[in-house]
Design a protein around this motif. Structure first.
Motif, PDB file in Angstrom:
ATOM      1  N   UNK A   1       0.894  -1.140   0.048  1.00  0.00           N
ATOM      2  CA  UNK A   1       0.092   0.095   0.065  1.00  0.00           C
ATOM      3  C   UNK A   1       0.909   1.265  -0.032  1.00  0.00           C
ATOM      4  N   UNK A   2       0.433   2.322  -0.582  1.00  0.00           N
ATOM      5  CA  UNK A   2       1.084   3.511  -0.579  1.00  0.00           C
ATOM      6  C   UNK A   2       1.598   4.034   0.914  1.00  0.00           C
ATOM      7  N   UNK A   3       2.639   4.654   1.390  1.00  0.00           N
ATOM      8  CA  UNK A   3       3.066   4.692   2.400  1.00  0.00           C
ATOM      9  C   UNK A   3       2.722   6.231   2.955  1.00  0.00           C
ATOM     10  N   UNK A   4       2.176   6.894   2.004  1.00  0.00           N
ATOM     11  CA  UNK A   4       1.759   8.247   2.383  1.00  0.00           C
ATOM     12  C   UNK A   4       0.173   8.387   2.761  1.00  0.00           C
ATOM     13  N   UNK A   5      -0.365   9.584   2.886  1.00  0.00           N
ATOM     14  CA  UNK A   5      -1.534   9.696   3.798  1.00  0.00           C
ATOM     15  C   UNK A   5      -2.480  10.720   3.228  1.00  0.00           C
ATOM     16  N   UNK A   6      -2.574  11.427   2.170  1.00  0.00           N
ATOM     17  CA  UNK A   6      -3.019  12.643   2.045  1.00  0.00           C
ATOM     18  C   UNK A   6      -4.646  12.673   1.394  1.00  0.00           C
ATOM     19  N   UNK A   7      -5.261  11.308   1.116  1.00  0.00           N
ATOM     20  CA  UNK A   7      -6.530  11.469   0.498  1.00  0.00           C
ATOM     21  C   UNK A   7      -7.389  10.127   1.214  1.00  0.00           C
TER      22      UNK A   7
ATOM     23  N   UNK B   1      -0.607   7.861   9.272  1.00  0.00           N
ATOM     24  CA  UNK B   1       0.762   7.776   9.334  1.00  0.00           C
ATOM     25  C   UNK B   1       1.604   7.221   8.319  1.00  0.00           C
ATOM     26  N   UNK B   2       2.816   7.763   8.243  1.00  0.00           N
ATOM     27  CA  UNK B   2       3.568   7.534   7.119  1.00  0.00           C
ATOM     28  C   UNK B   2       4.575   6.183   7.803  1.00  0.00           C
ATOM     29  N   UNK B   3       4.773   5.089   6.804  1.00  0.00           N
ATOM     30  CA  UNK B   3       5.598   3.986   7.388  1.00  0.00           C
ATOM     31  C   UNK B   3       7.073   4.424   6.878  1.00  0.00           C
ATOM     32  N   UNK B   4       7.930   4.655   8.028  1.00  0.00           N
ATOM     33  CA  UNK B   4       9.281   5.022   7.607  1.00  0.00           C
ATOM     34  C   UNK B   4      10.020   3.822   7.180  1.00  0.00           C
ATOM     35  N   UNK B   5       9.478   2.649   7.108  1.00  0.00           N
ATOM     36  CA  UNK B   5      10.324   1.590   6.701  1.00  0.00           C
ATOM     37  C   UNK B   5      10.106   1.069   5.165  1.00  0.00           C
ATOM     38  N   UNK B   6       9.041   1.931   4.625  1.00  0.00           N
ATOM     39  CA  UNK B   6       8.802   1.672   3.195  1.00  0.00           C
ATOM     40  C   UNK B   6       8.675   3.348   2.443  1.00  0.00           C
ATOM     41  N   UNK B   7       8.589   4.188   2.982  1.00  0.00           N
ATOM     42  CA  UNK B   7       8.195   5.550   2.247  1.00  0.00           C
ATOM     43  C   UNK B   7       9.236   5.768   1.467  1.00  0.00           C
TER      44      UNK B   7
END
Length: 212
Positions: free
Chosen positions: A1-7, A116-122
């Motif tokens: 899944x996308x690791x960012x979070x804007x929508x 939240x943004x996953x810092x292991x995959x972002x």
């Protein structure tokens, strides 16, 4: 899944809520993401997204509620007045042409309920969107550190050189794991091709499915 979070669907995790009130924290991150991707017209893209989400018919500056815009659009356009169900919904919103969509779509999510943004995959772009203080060099340090040993706790970030202070400020924006995944499948038999997209949440199962 996308690791960012804007929508995302939950209103507290969206750039704008359905009542039209903006979420400054998420809006700032989304604006930084557009800038990091060298996408021009960020305010226009944000305004159009807001008009798509909010429940009223009042166009905001750079927005896309106006009847004259919808009439001139090259395909039927009616604002959803709801949170998007799939990242592909962005293609129905003013200004989100295929080129811009191609840049944004791998980095945003419609189902990241944690926000939240996953810092292991972002990606570097997603990491740099977290803060004005997050430079390209710092983002690369995160990627280098996780390549040696994945982060087990968000506090581990503060052990990376350069993150003694900014790492603390990021604690409410990051995670080290994901529970939502977007899955694409394509089946070909002779000249027949079928594609499907699904969103799967651990403990909840499939929450979205469509054939393409």
């Amino acid at each position: 899944m996308s690791s960012s979070r804007f929508t995302r669907q939950q209103k507290e995790r969206s750039v704008y809520e359905q009542n039209g009130v903006r979420n400054d924290k998420i809006l700032d991150e989304y604006s930084r993401l557009l800038k990091n991707l060298d996408i021009e017209g960020g305010p226009a893209l944000v305004g159009a997204l807001a008009d798509w989400i909010d429940s009223d018919d009042d166009p905001r500056l750079y927005g896309a509620e106006a009847p004259d815009y919808r009439a001139a659009y090259n395909k039927p356009y009616t604002p959803g007045n709801a949170y998007i169900e799939s990242v592909d919904d962005l293609l129905m919103i003013k200004g989100y042409d295929p080129e811009i969509f191609g840049l944004i779509s791998p980095l945003v999510s419609a189902y990241n309920n944690s926000g939240l943004v996953n810092i292991n995959t972002a990606t570097e772009e997603a990491l740099m969107a977290l803060s004005d203080d997050m430079t390209e060099g710092l983002a690369r340090k995160i990627k280098g550190a996780r390549a040696v040993s994945p982060f087990r706790n968000t506090s581990d970030l503060m052990k990376v050189p350069g993150f003694e202070v900014i790492g603390f400020d990021l604690q409410d924006k990051i995670t080290v794991s994901s529970d939502t995944f977007r899955i694409y499948s394509k089946v070909t038999s002779g000249e027949i091709e079928r594609q499907a997209e699904a969103v799967y949440k651990i403990k909840s199962g499939f929450v979205y499915w469509r054939e393409m």
